[in-house]
Motif scaffolding. Structure first.
Motif, PDB file in Angstrom:
ATOM      1  N   VAL A 149       0.841  -1.202   0.000  1.00  0.00           N
ATOM      2  CA  VAL A 149       0.000   0.000   0.000  1.00  0.00           C
ATOM      3  C   VAL A 149       0.874   1.249   0.000  1.00  0.00           C
ATOM      4  O   VAL A 149       0.612   2.234  -0.727  1.00  0.00           O
ATOM      5  CB  VAL A 149      -0.956  -0.018   1.203  1.00  0.00           C
ATOM      6  N   TYR A 150       1.918   1.257   0.805  1.00  0.00           N
ATOM      7  CA  TYR A 150       2.796   2.427   0.884  1.00  0.00           C
ATOM      8  C   TYR A 150       3.541   2.656  -0.427  1.00  0.00           C
ATOM      9  O   TYR A 150       3.757   3.798  -0.852  1.00  0.00           O
ATOM     10  CB  TYR A 150       3.785   2.237   2.036  1.00  0.00           C
ATOM     11  N   GLN A 159      -7.078  -1.640  -2.685  1.00  0.00           N
ATOM     12  CA  GLN A 159      -8.334  -1.508  -1.940  1.00  0.00           C
ATOM     13  C   GLN A 159      -9.003  -2.867  -1.733  1.00  0.00           C
ATOM     14  O   GLN A 159      -9.530  -3.161  -0.650  1.00  0.00           O
ATOM     15  CB  GLN A 159      -9.278  -0.548  -2.686  1.00  0.00           C
ATOM     16  N   ASP A 160      -8.972  -3.687  -2.798  1.00  0.00           N
ATOM     17  CA  ASP A 160      -9.566  -5.030  -2.669  1.00  0.00           C
ATOM     18  C   ASP A 160      -8.813  -5.875  -1.638  1.00  0.00           C
ATOM     19  O   ASP A 160      -9.416  -6.643  -0.884  1.00  0.00           O
ATOM     20  CB  ASP A 160      -9.558  -5.722  -4.033  1.00  0.00           C
ATOM     21  N   ILE A 161      -7.482  -5.727  -1.632  1.00  0.00           N
ATOM     22  CA  ILE A 161      -6.687  -6.493  -0.650  1.00  0.00           C
ATOM     23  C   ILE A 161      -7.060  -6.077   0.780  1.00  0.00           C
ATOM     24  O   ILE A 161      -7.205  -6.916   1.679  1.00  0.00           O
ATOM     25  CB  ILE A 161      -5.182  -6.286  -0.918  1.00  0.00           C
ATOM     26  N   LEU A 193      -5.391  11.935   9.885  1.00  0.00           N
ATOM     27  CA  LEU A 193      -5.664  12.843   8.765  1.00  0.00           C
ATOM     28  C   LEU A 193      -6.679  12.244   7.809  1.00  0.00           C
ATOM     29  O   LEU A 193      -7.578  12.935   7.325  1.00  0.00           O
ATOM     30  CB  LEU A 193      -4.357  13.168   8.024  1.00  0.00           C
ATOM     31  N   THR A 194      -6.540  10.960   7.540  1.00  0.00           N
ATOM     32  CA  THR A 194      -7.456  10.264   6.646  1.00  0.00           C
ATOM     33  C   THR A 194      -7.353   8.772   6.917  1.00  0.00           C
ATOM     34  O   THR A 194      -6.427   8.309   7.587  1.00  0.00           O
ATOM     35  CB  THR A 194      -7.136  10.547   5.174  1.00  0.00           C
ATOM     36  N   SER A 195      -8.314   8.042   6.404  1.00  0.00           N
ATOM     37  CA  SER A 195      -8.322   6.590   6.629  1.00  0.00           C
ATOM     38  C   SER A 195      -9.078   5.913   5.506  1.00  0.00           C
ATOM     39  O   SER A 195      -9.799   6.559   4.731  1.00  0.00           O
ATOM     40  CB  SER A 195      -8.974   6.255   7.976  1.00  0.00           C
ATOM     41  N   PHE A 196      -8.886   4.585   5.459  1.00  0.00           N
ATOM     42  CA  PHE A 196      -9.605   3.794   4.456  1.00  0.00           C
ATOM     43  C   PHE A 196     -10.091   2.499   5.129  1.00  0.00           C
ATOM     44  O   PHE A 196      -9.315   1.819   5.805  1.00  0.00           O
ATOM     45  CB  PHE A 196      -8.690   3.461   3.273  1.00  0.00           C
ATOM     46  N   ASN A 197     -11.354   2.202   4.941  1.00  0.00           N
ATOM     47  CA  ASN A 197     -12.005   0.972   5.461  1.00  0.00           C
ATOM     48  C   ASN A 197     -11.996   0.915   6.993  1.00  0.00           C
ATOM     49  O   ASN A 197     -12.016  -0.159   7.590  1.00  0.00           O
ATOM     50  CB  ASN A 197     -11.315  -0.277   4.885  1.00  0.00           C
ATOM     51  N   LYS A 198     -11.967   2.059   7.629  1.00  0.00           N
ATOM     52  CA  LYS A 198     -11.930   2.115   9.094  1.00  0.00           C
ATOM     53  C   LYS A 198     -13.324   1.874   9.656  1.00  0.00           C
ATOM     54  O   LYS A 198     -14.292   2.460   9.167  1.00  0.00           O
ATOM     55  CB  LYS A 198     -11.410   3.476   9.532  1.00  0.00           C
ATOM     56  N   PRO A 199     -13.469   1.036  10.712  1.00  0.00           N
ATOM     57  CA  PRO A 199     -14.785   0.820  11.323  1.00  0.00           C
ATOM     58  C   PRO A 199     -15.327   2.104  11.924  1.00  0.00           C
ATOM     59  O   PRO A 199     -14.586   2.972  12.404  1.00  0.00           O
ATOM     60  CB  PRO A 199     -14.511  -0.227  12.410  1.00  0.00           C
ATOM     61  N   ALA A 200     -16.656   2.224  11.894  1.00  0.00           N
ATOM     62  CA  ALA A 200     -17.277   3.448  12.408  1.00  0.00           C
ATOM     63  C   ALA A 200     -17.202   3.529  13.934  1.00  0.00           C
ATOM     64  O   ALA A 200     -17.166   4.622  14.500  1.00  0.00           O
ATOM     65  CB  ALA A 200     -18.737   3.522  11.949  1.00  0.00           C
ATOM     66  N   LEU A 201     -17.186   2.377  14.613  1.00  0.00           N
ATOM     67  CA  LEU A 201     -17.200   2.340  16.079  1.00  0.00           C
ATOM     68  C   LEU A 201     -16.002   1.553  16.602  1.00  0.00           C
ATOM     69  O   LEU A 201     -15.508   0.644  15.938  1.00  0.00           O
ATOM     70  CB  LEU A 201     -18.501   1.710  16.593  1.00  0.00           C
ATOM     71  N   GLY A 202     -15.587   1.891  17.827  1.00  0.00           N
ATOM     72  CA  GLY A 202     -14.564   1.113  18.522  1.00  0.00           C
ATOM     73  C   GLY A 202     -13.148   1.496  18.183  1.00  0.00           C
ATOM     74  O   GLY A 202     -12.216   0.832  18.647  1.00  0.00           O
ATOM     75  N   THR A 203     -12.906   2.539  17.403  1.00  0.00           N
ATOM     76  CA  THR A 203     -11.545   2.966  17.074  1.00  0.00           C
ATOM     77  C   THR A 203     -11.368   4.419  17.494  1.00  0.00           C
ATOM     78  O   THR A 203     -12.280   5.247  17.354  1.00  0.00           O
ATOM     79  CB  THR A 203     -11.272   2.832  15.567  1.00  0.00           C
TER      80      THR A 203
END
Length: 588
Positions: free
Chosen positions: A154-155, A172-174, A192-202
């Motif tokens: 990803v990086y 993204q699929d991975i 700053l930003t995120s991808f596929n992060k859960p809405a709760l618990g983080t």
């Protein structure tokens, strides 16, 4: 040992036993906690804890291979890891679960480049060098880290510019297939930003400590966290992949599942132990006290026997009569209750005997006084009647008869009183040492001067040596008078009486024998000789006694610690022996 010391010893022993049991329980639970912590450490950080244990438990076999603990090897396999043992030239001398893409020989500097991350390697490496039994082990442990691989891709393929994250669709699929999420942090740890992060618990930001703990202890948070720091933009790329066996947020306290059950087990064990000790204490100390209380309650109701068990035996005693184990601590108290029970029982029996004696005495004196009183009343009525003119000779005759009956009544009352006191134990004459030969000779000579006996009918044979005995002289005089009167007044006029004194084997012991050649007695008369009123009395024979003489004689002899024996046969005379054997009485 007194009951106070015995109870103190038992209580101290009980307390010491309880403390020892609690320590044993605490030690057992502590050992379990240590084992569980060790197991948790293996799961949480096998690379640090497990490798050390692998080295310490390894055994070198004769063929040069290394044998490890099977449980640790199983943990390596569960972590999808592998092991290699290297010699000083970098050659692999032993391996376990090693993938095909891992080299079996490392050139100088190659292993260091892989280990330090200077050269790409498909696995996360851990290296440990230890000396065991003179041999240096270089243990190489590797784990397949999916998060590291994904983050590197990803990086490399992604970019972040002007507040916007750009990721190829393939990456993204991975991330979605691995249920992973990517976060980019600024210098203060804010997202700053995120991808596929859960809405709760983080969280919305991370401190340095949060990043270190999440990276170092993935099982605490249920996720594997890896980071890459971009020095050019001063940004932190962080990738989080949930663990398959531990969902996120489930293990915020990593050791709660150990200390919670351990503490609960300890508390439950202590409570159970205290309950068992309470039951044991109640059975050991309380049950005997309840038994003694029941015994005292029975004594209060007039039942003097100890409460018995199911077999009819006293509960506190064994078959051989000894105290049972749990009753021994109260041995003194039980002895005291036994003595109290025996005393009360004896007093109850004495009371019944006293009541019986009193009733018998009243009945006897009423019966025996009725006949002489009737005679006295009859002659008094005759003297009072005006229709008779009695001569002086008749009046003197009537007065003589009345005097004789009154004297008989006096002897009867005295004898009844004496027998009552003797049978009830109320008469204990004071004894003194005296010369038996001289005393008996004086009493025999006094009896010889009695006109009622006649002359020459008594022969006295003193002992050849001096005899010193302990007797009560007034009681002894009455005994001699009774036996002499019985022998001379209840036999034919020609009957002879021989009185002989014999010394005993020990000082203070002696024997006196009264032997006559009169008509004798049958065995039934001998057996009943000392019963009161056996001979019977009437007004015509009042001058020969009250019928209580032999009963009084026997009682007086026994009161002076002696005994009486009688031998007699019809037409063969009677022999009565008075025996004082002080040493025999003391032995009894």
């Amino acid at each position: 040992m007194s009951i106070r010391r015995r109870l103190m010893t038992r209580f101290i022993g009980l307390l010491a036993g309880a403390v020892i049991l609690i320590l044993v329980l605490g030690g057992s639970i502590a050992y379990w906690v240590i084992q569980q912590l060790n197991e948790a450490s293996l799961v949480d950080d096998f690379a640090s804890v497990g490798l050390e244990q692998l080295i310490s438990t390894a055994e070198i076999l004769p063929d040069g291979t290394v044998q490890y603990d099977p449980a640790l090897l199983k943990r390596v396999e569960e972590n999808n890891g592998w092991l290699q043992v290297l010699d000083e030239q970098g050659r692999v001398v032993d391996a376990f679960h090693t993938p095909s893409d891992v080299p079996n020989h490392y050139k100088p500097g190659q292993l260091l480049s892989y280990w330090e991350g200077k050269k790409p390697f498909p696995y996360q490496l851990y290296l440990l060098i230890r000396e065991r039994k003179g041999i240096n082990f270089t243990l190489l442990y590797g784990e397949s880290n999916q998060a590291v691989t994904i983050l590197d891709q990803v990086y490399t393929d992604g970019s972040y510019a002007n507040g916007k994250l750009v990721l190829p669709s393939e990456q993204q699929d991975i991330l979605r297939s691995a249920d992973a999420y990517l976060e980019i942090l600024d210098e203060q740890g804010h997202i700053l930003t995120s991808f596929n992060k859960p809405a709760l618990g983080t969280p919305d930001s991370y401190s340095i400590q949060d990043l270190i703990l999440r990276t170092r202890y993935p099982t605490r948070y249920g996720i594997t966290t890896v980071t890459i720091y971009d020095e050019q933009d001063q940004l932190t790329w962080m990738l989080s992949v949930p663990l398959a066996s531990s969902p996120a947020g489930m293990n915020e306290n990593p050791f709660g599942f150990i200390f919670g059950p351990a503490l609960a087990a300890l508390l439950v064990s202590i409570i159970i132990l205290l309950v068992l000790l309470a039951f044991w204490y109640a059975n050991r100390f309380g049950y005997p006290m309840l038994h003694m209380l029941q015994w005292l309650q029975r004594l209060e109701r007039g039942h003097y026997e100890e409460p018995a068990g199911t077999r009819g035996k006293p509960r506190s005693q064994k078959r051989n009569g000894k105290w049972r184990q749990k009753y021994r601590v109260y041995a003194e108290v039980l002895h005291s209750i036994q003595s109290l029970s025996s005393t009360l029982k004896r007093d109850e029996e004495l009371r019944r005997q006293t009541d019986s004696l009193r009733e018998e005495w009243i009945a006897g004196i009423t019966h025996d006084l009725k006949t002489p009183l009737s005679s006295i009343q009859g002659y008094a009525h005759m003297l009072e009647a005006e229709k008779y003119n009695w001569t002086s000779e008749e009046i003197r005759e009537f007065a003589g008869i009345m005097l004789d009956k009154s004297m008989y009544m006096d002897r009867l009352v005295n004898d009844l009183s004496m027998t009552y006191r003797l049978r009830s134990g109320g008469y204990q004459p004071p004894i003194e040492q005296t010369d038996v030969n001289a005393l008996l000779q004086d009493l025999v000579h006094r009896a010889e001067r009695n006109p009622a006996y006649g002359e020459g009918r008594i022969t006295f044979q003193p002992a050849t040596v001096a005899v010193q005995g302990y007797v009560h002289i007034p009681s002894f005089e009455r005994i001699v008078d009774n036996l002499t009167a019985n022998a001379l007044l209840h036999n034919p006029p020609q009957t002879k009486l021989t009185v002989r004194v014999e010394p005993g084997e020990q000082a203070g012991d002696f024997l006196i024998q009264f032997a006559d050649d009169g008509r004798g007695m049958d065995q039934e008369t001998v057996w009943r000789l000392f019963e009161r009123y056996y001979r019977g009395t009437d007004t015509a024979t009042s001058d020969v006694g009250s019928g209580l003489g032999m009963a009084v004689t026997k009682g007086l002899i026994e009161a002076m610690k002696g005994r009486i024996e009688v031998q007699s046969h019809p037409d063969q005379g009677t022999t009565i022996r008075l025996i004082w054997d002080r040493h025999s009485n003391e032995a009894k």
